[in-house]
Design a protein around this motif. Structure first.
Motif, PDB file in Angstrom:
ATOM      1  N   LEU A 115       0.828  -1.197   0.000  1.00 46.97           N
ATOM      2  CA  LEU A 115       0.000   0.000   0.000  1.00 46.97           C
ATOM      3  C   LEU A 115       0.865   1.251   0.000  1.00 46.97           C
ATOM      4  O   LEU A 115       0.557   2.244  -0.662  1.00 46.97           O
ATOM      5  CB  LEU A 115      -0.908   0.016   1.230  1.00 46.97           C
ATOM      6  CG  LEU A 115      -2.028  -1.009   1.196  1.00 46.97           C
ATOM      7  CD1 LEU A 115      -2.742  -1.020   2.525  1.00 46.97           C
ATOM      8  CD2 LEU A 115      -3.011  -0.689   0.096  1.00 46.97           C
ATOM      9  N   ASP A 116       1.942   1.173   0.755  1.00 44.40           N
ATOM     10  CA  ASP A 116       2.834   2.317   0.819  1.00 44.40           C
ATOM     11  C   ASP A 116       3.400   2.614  -0.556  1.00 44.40           C
ATOM     12  O   ASP A 116       3.461   3.765  -0.999  1.00 44.40           O
ATOM     13  CB  ASP A 116       3.958   2.005   1.812  1.00 44.40           C
ATOM     14  CG  ASP A 116       4.385   3.229   2.545  1.00 44.40           C
ATOM     15  OD1 ASP A 116       5.594   3.496   2.598  1.00 44.40           O
ATOM     16  OD2 ASP A 116       3.494   3.953   3.040  1.00 44.40           O
ATOM     17  N   ALA A 144       0.782   4.110  -2.778  1.00 39.99           N
ATOM     18  CA  ALA A 144       0.582   5.522  -2.470  1.00 39.99           C
ATOM     19  C   ALA A 144       1.717   6.354  -3.039  1.00 39.99           C
ATOM     20  O   ALA A 144       1.492   7.426  -3.608  1.00 39.99           O
ATOM     21  CB  ALA A 144       0.484   5.716  -0.955  1.00 39.99           C
ATOM     22  N   ALA A 145       2.929   5.853  -2.907  1.00 34.35           N
ATOM     23  CA  ALA A 145       4.081   6.585  -3.447  1.00 34.35           C
ATOM     24  C   ALA A 145       3.983   6.670  -4.967  1.00 34.35           C
ATOM     25  O   ALA A 145       4.284   7.700  -5.573  1.00 34.35           O
ATOM     26  CB  ALA A 145       5.374   5.886  -3.043  1.00 34.35           C
ATOM     27  N   ARG A 146       3.530   5.574  -5.570  1.00 33.14           N
ATOM     28  CA  ARG A 146       3.396   5.563  -7.020  1.00 33.14           C
ATOM     29  C   ARG A 146       2.368   6.586  -7.470  1.00 33.14           C
ATOM     30  O   ARG A 146       2.572   7.345  -8.405  1.00 33.14           O
ATOM     31  CB  ARG A 146       2.996   4.163  -7.485  1.00 33.14           C
ATOM     32  CG  ARG A 146       2.732   4.064  -8.973  1.00 33.14           C
ATOM     33  CD  ARG A 146       1.861   2.882  -9.290  1.00 33.14           C
ATOM     34  NE  ARG A 146       0.543   3.022  -8.690  1.00 33.14           N
ATOM     35  CZ  ARG A 146      -0.348   2.059  -8.602  1.00 33.14           C
ATOM     36  NH1 ARG A 146      -0.080   0.850  -9.069  1.00 33.14           N
ATOM     37  NH2 ARG A 146      -1.517   2.255  -8.043  1.00 33.14           N
ATOM     38  N   ALA A 151       1.433   9.221  -5.902  1.00 27.53           N
ATOM     39  CA  ALA A 151       1.975  10.568  -5.694  1.00 27.53           C
ATOM     40  C   ALA A 151       2.937  10.909  -6.827  1.00 27.53           C
ATOM     41  O   ALA A 151       2.971  12.046  -7.313  1.00 27.53           O
ATOM     42  CB  ALA A 151       2.681  10.641  -4.349  1.00 27.53           C
ATOM     43  N   TYR A 165       2.874   9.764  -9.925  1.00 29.06           N
ATOM     44  CA  TYR A 165       2.083  10.049 -11.127  1.00 29.06           C
ATOM     45  C   TYR A 165       1.556  11.473 -11.083  1.00 29.06           C
ATOM     46  O   TYR A 165       1.555  12.203 -12.072  1.00 29.06           O
ATOM     47  CB  TYR A 165       0.887   9.088 -11.231  1.00 29.06           C
ATOM     48  CG  TYR A 165       1.236   7.683 -11.646  1.00 29.06           C
ATOM     49  CD1 TYR A 165       0.306   6.660 -11.528  1.00 29.06           C
ATOM     50  CD2 TYR A 165       2.482   7.366 -12.167  1.00 29.06           C
ATOM     51  CE1 TYR A 165       0.599   5.365 -11.908  1.00 29.06           C
ATOM     52  CE2 TYR A 165       2.793   6.077 -12.538  1.00 29.06           C
ATOM     53  CZ  TYR A 165       1.853   5.075 -12.410  1.00 29.06           C
ATOM     54  OH  TYR A 165       2.142   3.795 -12.779  1.00 29.06           O
ATOM     55  N   ARG A 166       1.114  11.875  -9.880  1.00 27.08           N
ATOM     56  CA  ARG A 166       0.571  13.219  -9.754  1.00 27.08           C
ATOM     57  C   ARG A 166       1.656  14.242 -10.029  1.00 27.08           C
ATOM     58  O   ARG A 166       1.440  15.268 -10.664  1.00 27.08           O
ATOM     59  CB  ARG A 166      -0.011  13.447  -8.363  1.00 27.08           C
ATOM     60  CG  ARG A 166      -0.872  14.700  -8.283  1.00 27.08           C
ATOM     61  CD  ARG A 166      -1.428  14.952  -6.894  1.00 27.08           C
ATOM     62  NE  ARG A 166      -2.154  13.821  -6.383  1.00 27.08           N
ATOM     63  CZ  ARG A 166      -1.797  13.120  -5.319  1.00 27.08           C
ATOM     64  NH1 ARG A 166      -0.713  13.426  -4.648  1.00 27.08           N
ATOM     65  NH2 ARG A 166      -2.506  12.092  -4.924  1.00 27.08           N
ATOM     66  N   GLU A 167       2.866  13.936  -9.554  1.00 30.87           N
ATOM     67  CA  GLU A 167       3.978  14.853  -9.793  1.00 30.87           C
ATOM     68  C   GLU A 167       4.261  14.966 -11.280  1.00 30.87           C
ATOM     69  O   GLU A 167       4.545  16.055 -11.793  1.00 30.87           O
ATOM     70  CB  GLU A 167       5.234  14.330  -9.089  1.00 30.87           C
ATOM     71  CG  GLU A 167       5.410  14.873  -7.695  1.00 30.87           C
ATOM     72  CD  GLU A 167       6.802  14.613  -7.182  1.00 30.87           C
ATOM     73  OE1 GLU A 167       6.984  13.600  -6.490  1.00 30.87           O
ATOM     74  OE2 GLU A 167       7.699  15.404  -7.509  1.00 30.87           O
ATOM     75  N   LEU A 177      11.521  12.053 -12.779  1.00 25.86           N
ATOM     76  CA  LEU A 177      10.300  11.550 -12.157  1.00 25.86           C
ATOM     77  C   LEU A 177       9.910  10.198 -12.748  1.00 25.86           C
ATOM     78  O   LEU A 177       9.501   9.284 -12.016  1.00 25.86           O
ATOM     79  CB  LEU A 177       9.169  12.555 -12.358  1.00 25.86           C
ATOM     80  CG  LEU A 177       9.294  13.852 -11.540  1.00 25.86           C
ATOM     81  CD1 LEU A 177       8.192  14.833 -11.931  1.00 25.86           C
ATOM     82  CD2 LEU A 177       9.214  13.555 -10.058  1.00 25.86           C
ATOM     83  N   ARG A 178      10.027  10.087 -14.067  1.00 27.97           N
ATOM     84  CA  ARG A 178       9.631   8.817 -14.679  1.00 27.97           C
ATOM     85  C   ARG A 178      10.549   7.693 -14.226  1.00 27.97           C
ATOM     86  O   ARG A 178      10.096   6.573 -13.991  1.00 27.97           O
ATOM     87  CB  ARG A 178       9.641   8.948 -16.193  1.00 27.97           C
ATOM     88  CG  ARG A 178       8.442   9.717 -16.695  1.00 27.97           C
ATOM     89  CD  ARG A 178       8.413   9.855 -18.190  1.00 27.97           C
ATOM     90  NE  ARG A 178       7.398  10.830 -18.568  1.00 27.97           N
ATOM     91  CZ  ARG A 178       6.121  10.532 -18.739  1.00 27.97           C
ATOM     92  NH1 ARG A 178       5.697   9.299 -18.593  1.00 27.97           N
ATOM     93  NH2 ARG A 178       5.261  11.473 -19.074  1.00 27.97           N
ATOM     94  N   GLU A 195      11.999   7.521 -11.352  1.00 28.64           N
ATOM     95  CA  GLU A 195      11.582   7.183  -9.992  1.00 28.64           C
ATOM     96  C   GLU A 195      10.300   6.362 -10.024  1.00 28.64           C
ATOM     97  O   GLU A 195      10.123   5.419  -9.244  1.00 28.64           O
ATOM     98  CB  GLU A 195      11.369   8.473  -9.177  1.00 28.64           C
ATOM     99  CG  GLU A 195      12.675   9.170  -8.822  1.00 28.64           C
ATOM    100  CD  GLU A 195      12.467  10.584  -8.270  1.00 28.64           C
ATOM    101  OE1 GLU A 195      11.292  10.970  -8.075  1.00 28.64           O
ATOM    102  OE2 GLU A 195      13.461  11.281  -8.025  1.00 28.64           O
ATOM    103  N   ILE A 219       9.287   4.347 -12.390  1.00 30.44           N
ATOM    104  CA  ILE A 219       9.606   2.992 -12.838  1.00 30.44           C
ATOM    105  C   ILE A 219      10.212   2.184 -11.696  1.00 30.44           C
ATOM    106  O   ILE A 219       9.905   0.997 -11.520  1.00 30.44           O
ATOM    107  CB  ILE A 219      10.553   3.044 -14.054  1.00 30.44           C
ATOM    108  CG1 ILE A 219       9.784   3.589 -15.248  1.00 30.44           C
ATOM    109  CG2 ILE A 219      11.116   1.660 -14.338  1.00 30.44           C
ATOM    110  CD1 ILE A 219      10.522   3.521 -16.539  1.00 30.44           C
ATOM    111  N   LEU A 269       7.451   0.996  -9.639  1.00 29.38           N
ATOM    112  CA  LEU A 269       6.713  -0.071 -10.296  1.00 29.38           C
ATOM    113  C   LEU A 269       7.484  -1.393 -10.201  1.00 29.38           C
ATOM    114  O   LEU A 269       6.888  -2.451  -9.995  1.00 29.38           O
ATOM    115  CB  LEU A 269       6.447   0.296 -11.757  1.00 29.38           C
ATOM    116  CG  LEU A 269       5.444   1.436 -11.969  1.00 29.38           C
ATOM    117  CD1 LEU A 269       5.419   1.883 -13.426  1.00 29.38           C
ATOM    118  CD2 LEU A 269       4.054   0.997 -11.537  1.00 29.38           C
TER     119      LEU A 269
END
Lengths: 758, 106, 149
Positions: free
Chosen positions: B40-41, B44-46, B48, B50-52, B77-78, B80, B82, B85
């Motif tokens: 889940l963490d 959530a980071a993922r 966030a 994507y939003r960035e 960002l991409r 990070e 990946i 993922l």
């Protein structure tokens, strides 16, 4: 029923203790069943508290005066609507409301996270149950709403609710404020849990941000409701008095404002972990501190519950919370370190940090000045109070900086902005701000208050920023999707709800502070004593006292005044202001004078609200000319009553109240109290006639009345701005699941992967 | 009357609060239906991240980021994203099939 | 510039600003503050020209109004002594005998003059019912508390 209430409170306490034990046991042993059981204890607490609250409400509705709180704050004559709100006008009832709301919100938060934050949630549940248990214990042992009097001492009627509190806002202000306070406990609890488990990850951020935002919205709304009540109900014409309890609610709100901004830095860069968790803990502590200030009577304020015994337990709770928080942060500080640093002062991160510092400074100033009587007493032995004027030299400049940052922040990008780039983005908003300032200075006399004038300019700057952001964003979206303007705009906001929700909130802030600056700096206020037919002028408006009004209804007796307001000969508005007297239920009061009790009065403001100005007036009814009649009435009716009592006691020395009442109801015009018109009227009807006759006298012989007349510019902008902030906050809170279709991982991955290859 | 209500409340509370304990005793299992915290963490980071990425894109489109800056930030960002993922994939492989079923534990 | 030096400079600036703010705050508090006193303390410590905040309960029967002026007496915490105040300005709605009030006063040679519009009365919702409140009313019918229509 009172026993049931008392038993439920004890059960509440038991449930809290069990829940704390179960949650901690489950967390430490990794036993999910115990964790679930602990969470369900919170649900149980919510259910029980609701039942207890219903029991209390029923007591009010049934006029059960054996309940001490009902006898103290209600009566048979107050309307049902206010019987329902009376419970939280007392210390005891409001404690129960606190527990009920807190457990309901906690239940919601724990339910929403029931399958997430596995390590943190149990500790959060334990903390929440601890706080709720504290309040339940207070309600149980220190201020029990279910205390009763023995049947022999039960009064036949209560003291009644003060008429000032019989206002619709009274229905919503405390529950909304308490919701705000209790919601603040939730991020606090999750922060404690995160520190204990050492897990301040992305998930914690995401959930805590939402809880904090919800708390921020509720508390902010509650504060504005209180301001509105003060403005439209109380007879002083202001919306904010820097009273201790107002400050107590504002402080956690400011800290939470700081948090919802700086948390974004942690989200993006992994920085400011210690700072953020400290902000969350601080806002929780300040929320409890605010509750403490209102109840303990430790500070003299318009609102304090008066000297009570609740001060010490609160201090202990606050001590535990504070020391525990500091200890936890120090213990975990290694895990909170980060290598990242702010790259450049010309970045959004730097603006957020600056904004945070300003907000913390503002909070500190408010804290210091509000608590100064206590601080000075500790140092010098005398309580020294600094008073509202001391806030202005500090709060106003800080507020100006805040507004400036609210405009600059959105224009600067993350990490690093180039000066050339900035120039391009600042041109329009700055020009707009400057133009507005020039116009304001040229067309009005705002120049004599430079700080207020600056607020207009800076507010315009922020409005320009927000407008530009929406404009440019919509254009960019149209370039991609080809939608028409409204759809592109909608799509833009939908896709970036947090960002544009934030922009909307900034817009609301600018509007609100423009309203505050205008209405506080350029208000024209004047006291005048007028007879009917006389006029007085104030700020270009002419106030003409047309005639008095006097009305007697079963609920109250109202004396008022009709005022015509004209400007340059043209009618602007007609205002009706009055002072209403509610009948006293104190049997020691006279038969007639109980209807003219100044202690049971409230004012109805004559208010005309417009987009650019408010016209506000209140009048104090002059009862002196009526006093001779009232006294005479008291004497005559008391005399008749005593004679009747004496006569009846000759027959039956122990005549009861009911029997005497029947006699008085039946005896018709026996003593010519009402003269020839009293044929067929009993004692009470005669009394009513007398009261109505006296009321009519007010109109026949109108005397001079003292008015307070205020013309206040742009007050409406305050309320409008607050509403806009709420809309912005709600926009930011809308969950993704409501709009966006579920993204499956693959397309996004493919897109990212393609990019990687390129 | 009051005693009856109190009794009902007491029974209700005990039943509600003990249900998980009784249920656990009946069907012992290690999986309580929770999502593993780590996954889940990361999710959530993922999200966030994507939003960035979207935010940076928006900043670029509205002219706040120059082309050069945007390229740099976007690829960072991409990368990070990946990385996140990949970490999510690693967890998915570790897990046995069927653990995805989140049982409602209330 | 070396990042560490940059940080040191920023920290210094921030701390200096904080120090200035704190000093200004302390200065304003101690210089512009008024002592909050109850009635006996006021009588003991007041000097002519001094400005104070008087807190206490309004004495029963002490209120008299004359045009825009309201005179009333404020009792000490043990109700042993009262201070007479002459006040002009807005009188808050909850103001009545027996209620807790706060008012800014100036000592004008023994006479205490209330500063205009500085009178505040404790919010009634938190006000504990006055002593001598509802006694047992059995045997004394109050009658219909409301007027008939």
């Amino acid at each position: 029923m009172a026993q049931l209430g008392r038993a439920i409170l004890l059960l509440d306490l038991g449930v809290c203790i069990y829940g704390i034990f179960a949650s901690i046991r489950g967390a430490r042993a990794g036993r999910g069943d115990w964790v679930d059981s602990g969470r369900r204890a919170v649900y149980a607490l919510a259910g029980l508290s609701v039942v207890a609250f219903v029991v209390l409400e029923l007591a009010f509705l049934r006029n059960d005066f054996s309940f001490k709180v009902v006898a103290g704050t209600s009566s048979t004559t107050i309307p049902i609507f206010y019987k329902l709100t009376a419970p939280w006008s007392s210390q005891q009832g409001s404690l129960l409301l606190w527990v009920t709301l807190s457990s309901l919100w906690s239940s919601l938060a724990l339910f929403l996270t029931r399958r997430r934050l596995r390590d943190i949630a149990p500790y959060a549940a334990a903390v929440l149950l601890g706080i709720e248990g504290f309040f339940a214990a207070l309600a149980c042992f220190a201020a029990n709403p279910f205390q009763t009097t023995a049947p022999a001492q039960t009064p036949s009627n209560g003291a009644g609710l003060d008429p000032l509190l019989m206002h619709p806002s009274m229905m919503f202000h405390p529950p909304m404020l308490y919701s705000g306070y209790t919601l603040m406990a939730i991020p606090f609890a999750f922060a404690v849990g995160a520190l204990i488990t050492g897990k301040l990850g992305s998930e914690w951020i995401r959930d805590t941000r939402k809880f904090a935002l919800a708390a921020w919205l509720c508390l902010g709304f509650g504060i504005v409701l209180g301001a509105r009540w003060s403005y439209t109900e109380l007879g002083w014409g202001g919306y904010w008095g820097w009273d201790a309890v107002e400050d107590a609610a504002l402080m956690p709100w400011l800290i939470t404002t700081a948090f919802i901004h700086s948390i974004q830095i942690q989200e993006k860069r992994g920085m400011l972990k210690v700072w953020n968790v400290s902000l969350v803990l601080l806002s929780g502590i300040l929320a409890i501190f605010g509750t403490f200030l209102v109840r303990s009577g430790v500070l003299d304020s318009i609102h304090a519950f008066g000297a009570s015994t609740l001060g010490v337990p609160f201090v202990i709770l606050l001590g535990i919370m504070f020391i525990g928080s500091v200890g936890l942060v120090i213990w975990r500080r290694d895990g909170l370190r980060t290598e990242h640093r702010i790259d450049s002062l010309l970045s959004r991160e730097a603006m957020f940090v600056l904004q945070n510092l300003v907000l913390v400074a503002m909070t500190f100033v408010i804290f210091w000045i509000t608590l100064f009587p206590l601080i000075s007493e500790a140092i010098t032995g005398t309580k020294v109070s600094v008073g509202p004027p001391a806030f202005t030299p500090f709060v106003v400049p800080l507020a100006l900086i805040l507004v400036l940052l609210a405009g600059v922040g959105p224009l600067i990008s993350w990490r690093r902005a180039t000066v050339a780039n900035l120039r391009r983005h600042f041109i329009f908003p700055v020009t707009f701000g400057v133009v507005v300032t020039i116009l304001v200075l040229a067309l009005t006399d705002a120049g004599r208050k430079p700080l207020a004038a600056s607020m207009f300019g800076l507010g315009a700057f922020v409005i320009g920023t927000v407008a530009q952001e929406f404009f440019r964003g919509t254009i960019a979206r149209r370039a991609i999707t080809g939608d028409v303007w409204p759809i592109a705009l909608f799509g833009l906001v939908r896709r970036s709800r947090r960002r544009y929700g934030g922009y909307i909130a900034h817009l609301g802030l600018a509007v609100m502070l423009i309203g505050v600056a205008a209405s506080s700096s350029f208000q024209h206020s004047r006291n005048a004593t007028l007879r009917p037919g006389q006029s007085v002028s104030n700020d270009g408006y002419v106030f003409h006292y047309v005639r008095p009004t006097a009305v007697a209804t079963p609920e109250r007796v109202s004396f008022g005044a009709i005022i015509d307001v004209t400007k340059r000969g043209k009618q602007v508005t007609r205002l009706h202001t009055m002072q209403s007297f509610y009948p006293s239920t104190n049997p020691a009061d006279g038969f007639i004078s109980r209807f003219f009790d100044l202690a049971n009065a409230d004012s109805t403001i004559g208010l005309d609200s417009g987009p650019l100005r408010d016209i506000w007036t209140v009048a104090a009814a002059n009862l002196n000319p009526l006093m001779p009649l009232i006294d005479k009435g008291d004497k005559e009716f008391a005399g008749f009553y005593n004679s009747a009592l004496k006569a009846d006691r000759k027959h039956d020395p122990h005549i009861g109240a009911a029997r005497l009442n029947t006699e008085l109801n039946n005896q018709l015009d026996a003593f010519n109290l009402c003269g020839t018109k009293s044929a067929g009227l009993n004692f009470w009807q005669c009394r009513d006639r007398a009261v109505q006759g006296i009321v009519a006298q007010y109109l026949k012989r109108p005397h001079a009345v003292q008015f307070l007349l205020i013309v206040s510019p742009m007050v409406a902008w305050l309320w409008a701005g607050a509403l806009i902030i709420v809309i912005g906050g709600l926009t930011s809170l809308i969950p993704a699941s409501l709009f966006t279709r579920r993204r499956s991982a693959s397309p996004e991955r493919a897109r990212v992967a393609v990019r990687e290859l390129a | 009357m009051a005693y009856v209500i109190l009794l009902l409340l007491l029974v209700g509370v005990v039943w509600l609060v003990s249900a998980p304990l009784r249920h656990a005793a009946a069907t012992p299992s290690n999986d309580r239906g929770w999502e593993p915290m780590q996954r889940l963490d990361l999710e959530a980071a993922r999200d966030a991240k994507y939003r960035e990425i979207r935010d940076a894109e928006l900043d670029h489109q509205t002219g706040k980021l120059s082309e050069a800056d945007y390229e740099a930030i976007d690829s960072t960002l991409r990368a990070e994203a990946i990385e996140l993922l990949h970490q999510l994939d690693a967890i998915a492989e570790e897990r046995e099939p069927g653990e995805d079923e989140a049982r409602d534990s209330g | 510039m070396d990042p560490n030096r940059k940080r040191a400079i920023r920290l210094t600036v921030a701390l200096t600003a904080a120090l200035l703010l704190a000093s200004a705050l302390i200065y304003v508090s101690f210089s512009a503050g008024r002592a909050e006193l109850d009635a006996p303390q006021l009588l003991k410590n007041a000097t002519p020209g001094g400005q104070y905040i008087l807190a206490g309960t309004v004495e029963d029967g002490s209120i008299s109004r004359d045009g825009g002026r309201t005179d009333f007496s404020v009792l000490g915490p043990h109700r042993e002594v009262a201070v007479r105040v002459s006040y002009t300005g807005i009188v808050p709605d909850p103001f009545a005998q027996g209620r807790a009030v706060m008012v800014n006063v100036t000592d004008e040679h023994g006479r205490f003059v209330g500063q205009e519009n500085s009178l505040t009365t404790k919010c009634p919702s938190k006000y504990q019912a006055a002593s001598g409140a509802i006694k047992n009313t059995a045997g004394v019918p109050v009658g219909p508390a409301a007027l008939s229509n």
